[in-house]
Design a protein around this motif. Structure first.
Motif, PDB file in Angstrom:
ATOM      1  N   VAL A   1      -8.859  -4.862   7.438  1.00 16.56           N
ATOM      2  CA  VAL A   1      -9.276  -4.538   5.939  1.00 16.56           C
ATOM      3  C   VAL A   1      -8.003  -4.634   5.280  1.00 16.56           C
ATOM      4  O   VAL A   1      -6.908  -3.945   5.771  1.00 16.56           O
TER       5      VAL A   1
ATOM      6  N   ASN B   1      -0.138   4.895   1.613  1.00 13.16           N
ATOM      7  CA  ASN B   1      -1.247   5.550   2.093  1.00 13.16           C
ATOM      8  C   ASN B   1      -0.695   7.392   2.677  1.00 13.16           C
ATOM      9  O   ASN B   1       0.141   7.586   2.566  1.00 13.16           O
TER      10      ASN B   1
ATOM     11  N   GLU C   1       0.853  -1.220  -0.010  1.00 15.06           N
ATOM     12  CA  GLU C   1      -0.116  -0.025   0.013  1.00 15.06           C
ATOM     13  C   GLU C   1       0.653   1.373   0.148  1.00 15.06           C
ATOM     14  O   GLU C   1       2.015   1.326   0.559  1.00 15.06           O
TER      15      GLU C   1
ATOM     16  N   TRP D   1      -4.938  -2.634   8.773  1.00  9.75           N
ATOM     17  CA  TRP D   1      -4.467  -3.936   8.969  1.00  9.75           C
ATOM     18  C   TRP D   1      -4.595  -4.392  10.389  1.00  9.75           C
ATOM     19  O   TRP D   1      -4.525  -3.572  11.196  1.00  9.75           O
TER      20      TRP D   1
ATOM     21  N   TYR E   1      -5.432   2.770   9.600  1.00 10.45           N
ATOM     22  CA  TYR E   1      -5.092   2.248   8.255  1.00 10.45           C
ATOM     23  C   TYR E   1      -5.518   0.575   7.822  1.00 10.45           C
ATOM     24  O   TYR E   1      -5.325   0.161   7.018  1.00 10.45           O
TER      25      TYR E   1
END
Ligand SMILES: [Ca+2]
Length: 390
Positions: free
Chosen positions: A275, A262, A260, A272, A270
């Motif tokens: 999702v 971000n 990712e 983890w 975020y």
């Protein structure tokens, strides 16, 4: 019924095919992209052992960390390369060792440098950050200013990239502690990324002396560690603050796919491992969900994995078209991704294929991009305009 091997195989294959289909969600997955134009590369230094980070002193000399636990000081003009002495005891194994490096913005006055490393033993270790005065080739007054809790075992997921914010505070990423089935006190390591009483799987924010900024997002929340800045990261390996836009960007490793990029905001989650677009290394889904209210979607998802590492925002005169864009190194990708930004919106990506695992990338004070390759015989490489390539 008689056992039918062919039917069984068909059924099994269908299950595998279905479960390996990548999850769908609101973010476009980034695959192969076109090659960037107008650049060339030159090798400046070879023979660095698993180099991890590079930084410049105000006089233009470079500091380079090597993961096994060495720091180098390099004067490109004279070619002189020396060891820096005075490092603390470092746990060096696997992903652990001497890791990131920053020079204090006011180094000329205070001689301070900052570095992260794995502290402890194979059974009990943690990501730590220290500051020290650099006098010549010697570190003095080494002071550990942060230790990530709880301690974990094993040599995975230390995170440990750092970035200065405009107010002089310091962000440090901390990994989630390790892959399944790694656990701490009977809880899967990755679950700690959502737990506010642990530093694992977070970005934390401290002052330059290790004290805690009064305006940190969880500072008045019962049971939350006051250093926490953002929550729900697996293993952030690139972190940069764009002084021009005021934005903080981070890249992080998924396990299988689902890496990712971000846009980091204080107090945000975020996701983890609740999702994720990532899968277990053996193929199964980690979560059915890729997105959830109250959790931030990534700006880019890299599947297949880039194994991103090192992140810089380019501001300089050498590559005028690249101004304001992000450059993200790739270990597995063996390339750098140029992430073309307009504001905080990704307009596209290009690849700078290096052909080596890229561990760090930074914008030099001279406006060139510099990168380190991760191998045992690691290289320091400068990205130059194609027209300058002889
Ligand atoms: Ca995420």
């Amino acid at each position: 019924m008689r056992y039918q091997p062919s039917l069984f195989l068909l059924y099994f294959s269908l299950i595998v095919l279905y479960s390996c289909k990548m999850p769908e969600g609101p973010v476009t997955l980034s695959g192969d992209v076109a090659e960037a134009e107008g650049w060339a590369s030159e090798i400046i230094l070879e023979g660095l052992e698993h180099p991890w980070a590079l930084e410049w002193l105000p006089n233009g000399w470079m500091l380079i960390t090597e993961r096994p636990g060495r720091m180098k000081i390099f004067n490109e003009e004279s070619g002189q390369l020396d060891d820096v002495s005075g490092l603390p005891q470092i746990y060096s194994d696997g992903q652990g060792g001497l890791l990131d490096l920053l020079v204090h913005p006011d180094f000329e006055r205070n001689s301070l440098i900052y570095f992260t490393f794995a502290l402890g033993t194979e059974d009990q270790n943690q990501t730590a950050a220290a500051r020290a005065e650099l006098h010549g080739n010697r570190l003095e007054n080494v002071e550990i200013i942060f230790r990530a809790d709880p301690k974990k075992s094993g040599n995975q997921h230390f995170g440990s990239r750092m970035a200065w914010l405009a107010d002089g505070s310091l962000l440090i990423s901390v990994g989630d502690g390790g892959n399944r089935p790694k656990s701490i006190d009977g809880i899967l390591s990755r679950e700690y990324a959502q737990m506010l009483d642990a530093h694992l799987g977070k970005i934390i924010r401290i002052n330059e002396d290790g004290s805690i900024p009064e305006d940190n997002p969880f500072i008045r929340q019962d049971g939350a560690l006051p250093e926490i800045w953002s929550v729900g990261h697996r293993n952030v390996q690139g972190l940069t603050f764009d002084k021009t836009s005021g934005r903080v960007w981070a890249n992080e490793h998924g396990s299988r796919g689902g890496d990712e990029l971000n846009l980091i905001n204080g107090g945000a989650n975020y996701g983890w491992p609740v999702v994720t677009y990532s899968r277990e290394y053996y193929g199964l889904k980690i979560s059915r969900k890729t997105s959830k209210p109250g959790m931030e979607d990534p700006v880019i998802v890299w599947t297949p994995a880039q194994a991103p590492s090192g992140l810089t925002v380019y501001h300089g005169d050498v590559f005028k078209e690249w101004n304001g864009d992000l450059f993200s190194g790739g270990l597995r990708g063996e390339q750098v991704r140029r992430i073309i930004l307009e504001g905080s919106t990704v307009m596209g990506e290009e690849a700078l294929t290096i052909g080596h695992r890229v561990r760090d990338i930074r914008t030099g004070p001279d406006g060139y991009l510099y990168l380190l390759t991760a191998e045992e015989n690691g290289k320091l490489i400068r990205i130059i305009p194609e027209a300058q390539n002889k």
